[in-house]
Write a protein that holds these residues in place. Structure first.
Motif, PDB file in Angstrom:
ATOM      1  N   THR B  20       0.842  -1.185   0.000  1.00 55.47           N
ATOM      2  CA  THR B  20       0.000   0.000   0.000  1.00 55.47           C
ATOM      3  C   THR B  20       0.886   1.247   0.000  1.00 55.47           C
ATOM      4  OG1 THR B  20      -0.135   0.141   2.416  1.00 55.47           O
ATOM      5  CG2 THR B  20      -1.801  -1.199   1.300  1.00 55.47           C
ATOM      6  N   TYR B  21       0.260   2.390  -0.188  1.00 59.08           N
ATOM      7  CA  TYR B  21       0.979   3.660  -0.231  1.00 59.08           C
ATOM      8  C   TYR B  21       0.376   4.629   0.778  1.00 59.08           C
ATOM      9  CZ  TYR B  21       2.970   1.692  -4.400  1.00 59.08           C
ATOM     10  OH  TYR B  21       3.645   0.859  -5.259  1.00 59.08           O
ATOM     11  N   VAL B  22       1.184   5.570   1.205  1.00 63.02           N
ATOM     12  CA  VAL B  22       0.737   6.506   2.232  1.00 63.02           C
ATOM     13  C   VAL B  22       0.455   7.858   1.613  1.00 63.02           C
ATOM     14  CG1 VAL B  22       1.446   7.776   4.285  1.00 63.02           C
ATOM     15  CG2 VAL B  22       1.956   5.346   4.085  1.00 63.02           C
ATOM     16  N   LEU B  23      -0.749   8.328   1.840  1.00 65.91           N
ATOM     17  CA  LEU B  23      -1.204   9.602   1.312  1.00 65.91           C
ATOM     18  C   LEU B  23      -1.180  10.598   2.462  1.00 65.91           C
ATOM     19  CD1 LEU B  23      -2.469  10.155  -1.510  1.00 65.91           C
ATOM     20  CD2 LEU B  23      -4.674   9.711  -0.479  1.00 65.91           C
ATOM     21  N   GLN B  24      -0.574  11.744   2.199  1.00 70.63           N
ATOM     22  CA  GLN B  24      -0.423  12.735   3.264  1.00 70.63           C
ATOM     23  C   GLN B  24      -1.169  13.998   2.854  1.00 70.63           C
ATOM     24  OE1 GLN B  24       3.173  12.311   4.972  1.00 70.63           O
ATOM     25  NE2 GLN B  24       2.607  13.648   6.679  1.00 70.63           N
ATOM     26  N   PRO B  25      -2.145  14.453   3.622  1.00 75.94           N
ATOM     27  CA  PRO B  25      -2.855  15.678   3.227  1.00 75.94           C
ATOM     28  C   PRO B  25      -1.887  16.842   3.012  1.00 75.94           C
ATOM     29  CG  PRO B  25      -4.022  14.600   5.024  1.00 75.94           C
ATOM     30  CD  PRO B  25      -2.709  13.855   4.850  1.00 75.94           C
ATOM     31  N   ILE B  26      -2.148  17.650   1.985  1.00 74.80           N
ATOM     32  CA  ILE B  26      -1.381  18.884   1.780  1.00 74.80           C
ATOM     33  C   ILE B  26      -2.164  20.090   2.284  1.00 74.80           C
ATOM     34  CG2 ILE B  26      -0.123  17.997  -0.222  1.00 74.80           C
ATOM     35  CD1 ILE B  26      -2.086  19.937  -1.882  1.00 74.80           C
ATOM     36  N   GLY B  27      -3.394  19.865   2.759  1.00 71.27           N
ATOM     37  CA  GLY B  27      -4.238  20.932   3.275  1.00 71.27           C
ATOM     38  C   GLY B  27      -5.628  20.382   3.532  1.00 71.27           C
ATOM     39  N   VAL B  72      -8.767  20.023  -8.089  1.00 76.62           N
ATOM     40  CA  VAL B  72      -8.445  19.756  -6.687  1.00 76.62           C
ATOM     41  C   VAL B  72      -8.724  18.280  -6.428  1.00 76.62           C
ATOM     42  CG1 VAL B  72      -8.991  20.281  -4.280  1.00 76.62           C
ATOM     43  CG2 VAL B  72      -9.010  22.108  -6.005  1.00 76.62           C
ATOM     44  N   LEU B  73      -7.735  17.581  -5.911  1.00 76.32           N
ATOM     45  CA  LEU B  73      -7.920  16.185  -5.537  1.00 76.32           C
ATOM     46  C   LEU B  73      -8.052  16.117  -4.017  1.00 76.32           C
ATOM     47  CD1 LEU B  73      -6.639  16.069  -8.430  1.00 76.32           C
ATOM     48  CD2 LEU B  73      -5.749  13.832  -7.779  1.00 76.32           C
ATOM     49  N   THR B  74      -9.102  15.474  -3.577  1.00 70.15           N
ATOM     50  CA  THR B  74      -9.340  15.355  -2.140  1.00 70.15           C
ATOM     51  C   THR B  74      -9.381  13.887  -1.740  1.00 70.15           C
ATOM     52  OG1 THR B  74     -11.742  15.341  -2.473  1.00 70.15           O
ATOM     53  CG2 THR B  74     -10.700  17.490  -2.046  1.00 70.15           C
ATOM     54  N   ASN B 109     -10.547   3.556  -3.195  1.00 66.56           N
ATOM     55  CA  ASN B 109      -9.714   4.702  -2.831  1.00 66.56           C
ATOM     56  C   ASN B 109     -10.537   5.961  -3.099  1.00 66.56           C
ATOM     57  OD1 ASN B 109      -7.101   3.386  -2.172  1.00 66.56           O
ATOM     58  ND2 ASN B 109      -7.228   2.727  -4.303  1.00 66.56           N
ATOM     59  N   PRO B 110     -11.163   6.513  -2.047  1.00 69.41           N
ATOM     60  CA  PRO B 110     -12.138   7.596  -2.259  1.00 69.41           C
ATOM     61  C   PRO B 110     -11.471   8.945  -2.553  1.00 69.41           C
ATOM     62  CG  PRO B 110     -11.969   7.097   0.071  1.00 69.41           C
ATOM     63  CD  PRO B 110     -11.103   6.090  -0.641  1.00 69.41           C
ATOM     64  N   ILE B 111     -10.891   9.037  -3.745  1.00 69.61           N
ATOM     65  CA  ILE B 111     -10.258  10.281  -4.174  1.00 69.61           C
ATOM     66  C   ILE B 111     -11.308  11.124  -4.890  1.00 69.61           C
ATOM     67  CG2 ILE B 111      -8.482  11.311  -5.641  1.00 69.61           C
ATOM     68  CD1 ILE B 111      -6.886   8.661  -5.274  1.00 69.61           C
ATOM     69  N   GLY B 112     -11.535  12.327  -4.404  1.00 70.13           N
ATOM     70  CA  GLY B 112     -12.464  13.243  -5.057  1.00 70.13           C
ATOM     71  C   GLY B 112     -11.714  14.086  -6.079  1.00 70.13           C
ATOM     72  N   LEU B 113     -12.358  14.335  -7.216  1.00 72.05           N
ATOM     73  CA  LEU B 113     -11.749  15.132  -8.284  1.00 72.05           C
ATOM     74  C   LEU B 113     -12.691  16.288  -8.568  1.00 72.05           C
ATOM     75  CD1 LEU B 113      -9.567  15.384 -10.488  1.00 72.05           C
ATOM     76  CD2 LEU B 113     -10.988  13.889 -11.903  1.00 72.05           C
ATOM     77  N   HIS B 114     -12.217  17.503  -8.349  1.00 73.13           N
ATOM     78  CA  HIS B 114     -13.079  18.674  -8.399  1.00 73.13           C
ATOM     79  C   HIS B 114     -12.452  19.713  -9.320  1.00 73.13           C
ATOM     80  CE1 HIS B 114     -14.507  17.042  -4.455  1.00 73.13           C
ATOM     81  NE2 HIS B 114     -13.220  16.806  -4.276  1.00 73.13           N
ATOM     82  N   ARG B 115     -13.182  20.079 -10.362  1.00 77.84           N
ATOM     83  CA  ARG B 115     -12.704  21.136 -11.253  1.00 77.84           C
ATOM     84  C   ARG B 115     -13.322  22.441 -10.787  1.00 77.84           C
ATOM     85  NH1 ARG B 115     -12.361  20.876 -17.814  1.00 77.84           N
ATOM     86  NH2 ARG B 115     -11.991  23.090 -18.156  1.00 77.84           N
ATOM     87  N   VAL B 140      -5.402  16.481  -1.195  1.00 75.49           N
ATOM     88  CA  VAL B 140      -4.186  15.691  -1.417  1.00 75.49           C
ATOM     89  C   VAL B 140      -3.372  16.145  -2.627  1.00 75.49           C
ATOM     90  CG1 VAL B 140      -5.045  13.681  -0.177  1.00 75.49           C
ATOM     91  CG2 VAL B 140      -5.442  13.845  -2.643  1.00 75.49           C
ATOM     92  N   ASP B 141      -3.977  16.921  -3.525  1.00 71.72           N
ATOM     93  CA  ASP B 141      -3.210  17.425  -4.669  1.00 71.72           C
ATOM     94  C   ASP B 141      -3.983  18.557  -5.334  1.00 71.72           C
ATOM     95  OD1 ASP B 141      -1.042  17.568  -6.418  1.00 71.72           O
ATOM     96  OD2 ASP B 141      -1.577  15.781  -7.571  1.00 71.72           O
ATOM     97  N   ILE B 142      -3.233  19.403  -6.028  1.00 75.40           N
ATOM     98  CA  ILE B 142      -3.796  20.453  -6.869  1.00 75.40           C
ATOM     99  C   ILE B 142      -3.060  20.369  -8.196  1.00 75.40           C
ATOM    100  CG2 ILE B 142      -4.032  22.955  -7.205  1.00 75.40           C
ATOM    101  CD1 ILE B 142      -4.001  23.249  -4.126  1.00 75.40           C
ATOM    102  N   LYS B 143      -3.824  20.386  -9.292  1.00 74.91           N
ATOM    103  CA  LYS B 143      -3.208  20.322 -10.621  1.00 74.91           C
ATOM    104  C   LYS B 143      -3.827  21.396 -11.506  1.00 74.91           C
ATOM    105  CE  LYS B 143      -2.897  15.219 -10.575  1.00 74.91           C
ATOM    106  NZ  LYS B 143      -1.469  15.041 -10.355  1.00 74.91           N
ATOM    107  N   PRO B 144      -3.053  21.920 -12.446  1.00 70.46           N
ATOM    108  CA  PRO B 144      -3.662  22.839 -13.408  1.00 70.46           C
ATOM    109  C   PRO B 144      -4.533  22.060 -14.385  1.00 70.46           C
ATOM    110  CG  PRO B 144      -1.388  22.388 -14.027  1.00 70.46           C
ATOM    111  CD  PRO B 144      -1.626  21.699 -12.703  1.00 70.46           C
ATOM    112  N   VAL B 145      -5.557  22.728 -14.925  1.00 70.67           N
ATOM    113  CA  VAL B 145      -6.323  22.158 -16.030  1.00 70.67           C
ATOM    114  C   VAL B 145      -5.496  22.360 -17.295  1.00 70.67           C
ATOM    115  CG1 VAL B 145      -8.397  22.442 -17.439  1.00 70.67           C
ATOM    116  CG2 VAL B 145      -8.554  22.569 -14.948  1.00 70.67           C
TER     117      VAL B 145
END
Lengths: 151, 151
Positions: B20-27, B72-74, B109-115, B140-145
């Protein structure tokens, strides 16, 4: 995910005591891209179409459709997690930018987001086109593309 | 992420010994949506514009721009991870579907993806419009569109 997999309790959210969360692969990428420098930069021009395969997917695939677009979320396991600024596209002549304004694989949580088209589904495998991920990369989620807002 | 945070070694990929992998909140998300049933279903019609805030973001924000769209990935920490099929939109009259063909929060893996669109940046906080995530949700992450392909 079943509660007897991975040794982690299947409680909601998967919170570990120290404020981190546990991500469990749902499958893996079979890809012709081997080695860390093989992956083209996201958004590159002139990418040729290549098939890749999501294998050993643990979940119901029969609701996915050949020809439809999906978002594949991967864990870029060969990325560096300790960098917060990068030269975009690994080009030192590009000014450094915070990773959150780039698609660099190197970032605190190296989640890859790939919009791809399904070309075949066989058993627990999904064949897709144009997945820019290295061979052996863990798959962590699959989502449909939502139209028209594409959220 | 710094190597002295969270008690996990900062080795590439963050692999833990059991696969498994460890996810660390960035905010975290500050949102007017409180309580598990408050979140509208993704893709819902008639969503009103609401501001939300990404707070205590650990990373360089000055390269993000007000007015631009980001992904925004949550980590949807109140979701269930042990379900592989759902009734879409929690409507029992909808036939069950595999979670990977839905945007259900409940998934392995409940990753939310929000534009969302950035409306302000102040210090370590980013104010955004229309983020459909519950108050307190880890980011958990922020990416540009990426245009035009939006990968």
């Amino acid at each position: 995910m079943k509660s007897d997999q991975g040794g982690h309790p299947a409680r909601p959210g998967g919170l570990v005591t120290d404020g981190t969360y546990v991500l469990q692969p749902i499958g893996w990428v079979d890809s012709p891209l081997v080695g860390k420098n093989a992956a083209p930069k996201q958004g590159s021009r002139g990418i040729t179409r290549r098939p890749a395969r999501l294998r050993r997917i643990d979940g119901r695939l029969r609701d996915l459709e050949v020809g439809s677009e999906i978002l594949v979320l991967t864990w870029l396991d060969r990325a560096r997690r300790d960098v917060l600024v990068v030269h975009p596209r690994d080009d030192l002549t590009n000014p450094q930018r915070g990773v959150f304004s780039t698609r660099s694989a190197d970032r605190p949580n190296p989640i890859g987001l790939h919009r791809v088209t399904i070309s075949a589904i066989t058993g627990s495998a999904v064949e897709v086109q144009d997945l820019e991920a290295l061979d052996g990369t863990p798959v962590v989620d699959i989502k449909p593309v939502l139209h028209p807002l594409d959220r």
